[in-house]
Design a protein around this motif. Structure first.
Motif, mmCIF file in Angstrom:
data_model
loop_
_atom_site.group_PDB
_atom_site.id
_atom_site.type_symbol
_atom_site.label_atom_id
_atom_site.label_comp_id
_atom_site.label_asym_id
_atom_site.label_seq_id
_atom_site.Cartn_x
_atom_site.Cartn_y
_atom_site.Cartn_z
ATOM 1 N N PHE A 53 29.075 22.540 -13.316
ATOM 2 C CA PHE A 53 29.073 23.553 -12.273
ATOM 3 C C PHE A 53 28.881 22.846 -10.936
ATOM 4 N N VAL A 54 29.705 23.189 -9.950
ATOM 5 C CA VAL A 54 29.721 22.496 -8.659
ATOM 6 C C VAL A 54 29.469 23.492 -7.542
ATOM 7 N N ILE A 72 33.469 25.974 -11.617
ATOM 8 C CA ILE A 72 33.258 25.099 -12.763
ATOM 9 C C ILE A 72 34.478 24.196 -12.905
ATOM 10 N N LEU A 73 34.229 22.904 -12.983
ATOM 11 C CA LEU A 73 35.322 21.948 -13.103
ATOM 12 C C LEU A 73 36.154 22.262 -14.348
ATOM 13 N N SER A 96 26.209 19.023 -8.079
ATOM 14 C CA SER A 96 26.665 19.461 -9.396
ATOM 15 C C SER A 96 25.521 19.522 -10.391
ATOM 16 N N THR A 97 25.762 20.259 -11.482
ATOM 17 C CA THR A 97 24.842 20.340 -12.602
ATOM 18 C C THR A 97 25.667 20.538 -13.865
ATOM 19 N N LYS A 104 24.891 24.654 4.810
ATOM 20 C CA LYS A 104 25.615 23.503 4.285
ATOM 21 C C LYS A 104 25.035 22.966 2.986
ATOM 22 N N GLU A 105 23.719 22.895 2.900
ATOM 23 C CA GLU A 105 23.113 22.189 1.774
ATOM 24 C C GLU A 105 22.795 23.126 0.627
ATOM 25 N N SER A 106 23.183 22.721 -0.561
ATOM 26 C CA SER A 106 22.846 23.473 -1.764
ATOM 27 C C SER A 106 22.748 22.509 -2.926
ATOM 28 N N VAL A 107 22.075 22.945 -3.979
ATOM 29 C CA VAL A 107 22.008 22.165 -5.213
ATOM 30 C C VAL A 107 21.816 23.150 -6.365
ATOM 31 N N PRO A 108 22.626 23.047 -7.430
ATOM 32 C CA PRO A 108 22.506 23.977 -8.553
ATOM 33 C C PRO A 108 21.743 23.375 -9.733
ATOM 34 N N ILE A 109 21.215 24.252 -10.587
ATOM 35 C CA ILE A 109 20.662 23.859 -11.881
ATOM 36 C C ILE A 109 21.219 24.817 -12.925
ATOM 37 N N TRP A 110 21.797 24.257 -13.974
ATOM 38 C CA TRP A 110 22.293 25.058 -15.086
ATOM 39 C C TRP A 110 21.136 25.215 -16.069
ATOM 40 N N LEU A 111 20.578 26.456 -16.154
ATOM 41 C CA LEU A 111 19.389 26.694 -16.955
ATOM 42 C C LEU A 111 19.722 26.884 -18.433
#
Length: 987
Positions: A326-327, A350-351, A318-319, A43-50
């Protein structure tokens, strides 16, 4: 219809979220993250746009004990194999780790989570996630140290002045706080800044960003009653004061989990979850929405819908980079025929760029109408309501864990209501009955309903069976819905053969805390139920606190073994095969069965059922309403076997723990085994005590209306009493946990025997149910209700027979004579009796559980007195089984399903690696195994194995610290077999 909706919706794209230039790859549709384990519910995630093309996603596995990362170098079109970032030692039950991540302007990556009852944890990386620091502990806020360890809803942000902000919600005081770091996350402010709350509402998911010089924007979720919305406040003095509420989104439905980010053009994007109600079916769906603000959060754009699935899309994160967002989110749309339980999986997009294409049908409820349930003929009608944004093409029901499968119809001719009303139905067989809440132990001739708050017998457990619905639409999109089909109530009372033997049972517990007497009990027939499901200070309605059941025929490392992880987190024992102190049921040698070097649940006999409960019922709700909860937890284990010698025996183990909530030590404790036994007709029972067998018992002395001339006898036997210290070295107390886990011998101590046996009778003037703690204590210490010790010579409820001098009869054990020979102190009353066998006194020290094991034993002979003799023989066998540490009930694994037949050296994983990797290999024969590491020039640089090993499967870890980056060769030699493979070390 679907194509039109998608086309019309995505024709309009907000200018702030336009897709990147054509030189960058496009994520054309919302996509499932391909590298996650499909058998787990993630369930849990978190992104980083590098960077423009580099994206990293962090996520937590189903058991919440490991954080993984995966990286894309082509803007989300493909992903690298997952990498383990950190282990999470979650010892207290928690449903989320509240992951949050950030890349700050210096390029440092941050990842944080929380361990409930410990602290928040933060790690950082200065090499784009290739390596990470050790976890840093960050305490939360609140006046009490306990509150400082209970943080949730974490969010990391960076302000324009370079400060890092970690915002969080503090349980216990229900308040939001934030801490700041001015040295790039190396240290955090000791004192937390409190964010202003709102009377009557709960604020969560606080995020704070900079919007101008000295100006901050805070966005959060506000909940009140059954509604939630997204709101904001601003501050023009760096958080010293905050404005009144600003509404961002708060319509009649619920908006939750807001995530905000500032874009390159200064605009702010907000993503959140909306709960929409479909009134026609009284059903709610969750989808992801977003809004844009061009004026630093003062006003917001119209709402934009990102996902359009009729099921559940949630846990959004999101990031952003430049003007793109990016979601990631969790969705149940990928739950298909495998695995056997509903699962969530991480999806992303991506939104303004990624469109929705996979929207499978959603099963919103199922039912088995009572009028169509035929228990006698083992049939029932099963109905399912299925909705979709397209036409549903096929619905199939899978019954009893895939034993039976049949299609369901919406044609008005299969018990499905009206045609085309989205209710599908058909007739199905009743195959395997299960239990919706509590547990119904069915061991040989004994059936015993159990409640997870300790009540035995006096509880109605609904009977049903597991089912799954597979639904498919015209686009071949498939979904799965799992349910428990309730077919009937199981009924209360413990049953034996054709009648009942037990109306209610449990225990009494009484002692002193700081000189004050207390008594509590699980004695439903005496209107005393002081215990709640779960551990101290928990929610008794949490499904975590139901029964954990494991059977000897369950698949090794299957669902029941995995679910035992939750039991272990609550205090259950387990067999620690690898000796690492943690329960991790993994088939380490991949042979499809259990081996002694692998972990497994505590399993004694054919079936074991475990639960935990505590004495947390508030005193105003108790029968003894002057007694406060004492912070006592009871871990209850019930087990039985089909072995003929023990077919009439149920073993019960009570592990009684003083959590220290009230006192370090409670003294002068008595534990009483309580039963309201009903042998057939409840009004004709007689009670007795067998001191040689440490037992109290029920029997009949005349023909019974249910059982006839050979009514069974029912014994409750103390097998292992509480431990008390004698300081005599020749004394030894014993704690038995079964052959696999072993036993503990404590020198200078003894296990207490039974101390007293009494009975009482509901409604009887002299011996009625205890109405306060003093009366209950009197019974536990061998007295009548008002404190008198009965005289066997004059006690009105019995006689001393067979030439025994009544003055020489021990009054501590009421009716200790032998009814079979009619010698000794014999009960002469046929009534609705309650038995109480007590043991004590003993102490309850904080953190040191007292382990008490008892047995319920039934015997049925040729007549009612011969039933006592048969029961005594069964009791003796139960005692022998206990004294052997349950030797005949020890677990025997099934044969391997994947035997080792040849020498195999597998490719190491991960590969490339830094700095450690794992080797696996198989040996069909015993031999001396050598595994050496060579560099590319053929020089041996390490020997990692050089020893004799038995035929089996093996897994070893290799750490390359001290070696340079490059290609290496690892070679295995055993007997006449030699093989090698390449691996790559990248630093």
């Amino acid at each position: 219809m679907k194509g039109c909706i998608v086309k019309e919706f995505f024709t309009f794209i907000f200018f702030a979220l336009v897709a990147s230039s054509p030189s960058f790859p496009q994520i054309s549709q919302i996509t499932r993250l391909p590298v996650q384990n499909p058998s787990q519910s993630i369930k849990e995630s978190v992104p980083i746009w590098l960077s423009e093309n580099e994206i990293m996603i962090f996520y937590v596995n189903e058991s919440l004990d490991t954080v993984f990362s995966t990286k894309s170098n082509n803007r989300g079109l493909s992903w690298e194999e997952p990498k383990m970032i950190s282990k999470i030692d979650v010892f207290f039950n928690q449903h989320e780790t509240h992951l949050t991540a950030l890349k700050n302007t210096s390029g440092r990556l941050f990842l944080a989570w929380t361990i409930f009852e410990e602290s928040m944890k933060l790690i950082y990386s200065d090499d784009n996630g290739a390596s990470w620091s050790e976890p840093m502990s960050i305490l939360g806020a609140g006046w009490h140290p306990v509150f400082q360890k209970r943080s949730s809803f974490l969010n990391l942000t960076e302000w324009d002045d370079g400060k890092l902000c970690l915002s969080f919600y503090s349980y216990g005081i229900s308040t939001n706080f934030y801490k700041l770091s001015t040295d790039f996350g190396l240290s955090w402010s000791e004192d937390a800044n409190e964010f202003p709350g709102i009377s009557g509402s709960v604020l969560k998911e606080l995020s704070i960003i900079s919007i101008d010089e000295n100006k901050l924007l805070a966005v959060f979720e506000k909940s009140k009653s059954n509604s939630s919305g997204i709101y904001s406040r601003t501050s023009s003095d760096n958080g010293l004061s905050w404005t009144d509420l600003i509404v961002i989104s708060d319509d009649p439905y619920q908006e939750v989990r807001p995530k905000i980010a500032k874009l390159g053009d200064g605009n702010i994007v907000l993503a959140y979850v909306r709960n929409n109600v479909i009134a026609e079916f009284n059903y709610s769906e969750n989808n992801i929405y977003y809004k844009i603000s061009e004026d630093f959060g003062t006003t917001w754009s119209a709402e934009n819908q990102f996902t359009r699935y009729l099921g559940e899309d949630t846990f959004v994160s999101s990031t952003s980079i430049q003007n793109n967002t990016f979601v990631t989110f969790a969705t149940d749309r990928f739950s298909t025929a495998d695995p056997t339980e509903d699962t969530f999986q991480i999806s992303y997009g991506i939104l303004g760029e990624s469109v929705e294409k996979f929207t499978p049908p959603k099963v919103i409820n199922t039912t088995a109408p009572e009028q169509f349930v035929d228990i006698e003929n083992k049939e029932f009608v099963y109905q399912a309501t299925v909705i979709d944004d397209e036409e549903v093409s096929k619905v199939v029901a899978v019954i009893a864990d895939s034993v039976y499968m049949e299609e369901m119809f919406d044609d008005g001719m299969h018990y499905d209501g009206e045609a085309n009303d989205l209710i599908f139905g058909n007739v199905f067989p009743i195959i395997v009955t299960r239990y919706e809440s509590g547990y119904y132990l069915n061991a040989n001739k004994i059936q015993l309903p159990l409640s997870n708050n300790g009540v035995i017998a006096d509880v109605n457990i609904p009977i049903g069976q597991n089912a799954s619905i597979l639904a498919e639409d015209n686009y071949q999109s498939l979904s799965r819905y799992n349910a428990f089909v309730t077919l009937a109530g199981g009924g209360s009372t413990g049953k034996y053969e054709e009648g009942s033997f037990l109306f209610s049972s449990g225990f009494f517990l009484s002692g002193y805390t700081n000189g004050e007497l207390w008594t509590n009990a699980i004695a439903s027939a005496s209107l005393t139920e002081d215990y709640l499901a779960g551990i101290v200070n928990s929610n008794p309605e949490d499904p975590l606190f139901n029964f954990y059941v494991v059977g000897k025929d369950d698949a090794p490392f299957g669902s029941s073994w995995l679910k035992w992880k939750d039991a272990v987190s609550l205090g259950a024992e387990f067999y620690d095969g690898d000796g690492d102190g943690f329960y991790n049921p993994i088939d380490k040698n991949w042979n499809g069965t259990w081996d002694t070097s692998e972990d497994m649940p505590m399993l004694i006999g054919d079936e074991i059922a475990w639960c935990v409960y505590n004495d947390g019922l508030p005193k105003e709700q108790r029968r003894y309403n002057t007694i406060d909860p004492q912070g006592i937890e009871v871990r209850q284990t019930i087990f039985a076997t089909a072995e003929p010698a023990l077919e009439n025996v149920i073993f019960i183990r009570y592990s009684i723990l003083n959590t220290g909530l009230v006192a370090e030590v409670m003294d002068s404790i008595y534990f009483g085994i309580y039963e309201d036994g009903d042998l057939g007709d409840f009004s004709d029972d007689v009670v007795g005590c067998d001191t040689l067998l440490q037992s109290g018992f029920f029997y009949n002395n005349r023909s019974d209306a249910q059982y006839g001339e050979n009514c069974p006898a029912f014994f409750t036997t103390l097998l292992q009493g509480p431990v008390t210290y004698t300081n005599i070295q020749s004394d030894t107390a014993k704690i038995n946990l079964g052959q696999l886990i072993g036993s503990e011998n404590i020198t200078g101590a003894k296990n207490k025997d039974i101390s007293f046996h009494v009975f009482y009778i509901g409604g009887d003037p002299a011996l009625r149910d205890p109405s306060n703690e003093i009366e209950a204590r009197n019974y536990l210490t061998g007295r009548d209700r008002v404190g008198n010790i009965p005289d066997p010579c004059t006690f009105a409820y019995g006689e001393v027979r067979g030439g025994i001098n009544c003055n020489e009869v021990d009054s501590k054990y009421w009716f200790s004579g032998d009814p079979v020979t009619d010698v000794g102190w014999i009960c002469t009353q046929n009534q609705d009796m309650r038995n109480l066998v007590s043991t004590g006194p003993f102490d309850l020290e904080k953190g040191k559980p007292q382990e008490i094991i008892i047995a319920y034993v039934i015997g049925r002979g040729t007549d009612y007195f011969n039933s006592i003799t048969v029961a005594r023989e069964n009791v003796q066998r139960a005692i022998e089984e206990y004294e052997s540490n349950f030797a005949t009930m020890s677990y025997s694994p099934p044969p391997p399903t994947n035997p080792v037949t040849s020498y195999i050296l597998y490719q190491n994983y991960p590969n490339p690696f830094n700095p450690s990797t794992t080797f696996r290999y198989e040996l069909p024969q015993d031999g001396v195994v050598t595994i050496d590491i060579y560099d590319i020039l053929g020089q041996k640089v390490r020997t990692i194995v050089n020893e004799f090993q038995n035929a089996n499967r093996y897994e070893i870890n290799f750490n390359a610290i001290g070696l340079a980056s490059g290609v290496y060769i690892y070679k295995m030699k055993v007997n006449d077999f030699i093989t090698s493979k390449k691996m790559v070390l990248v630093k």
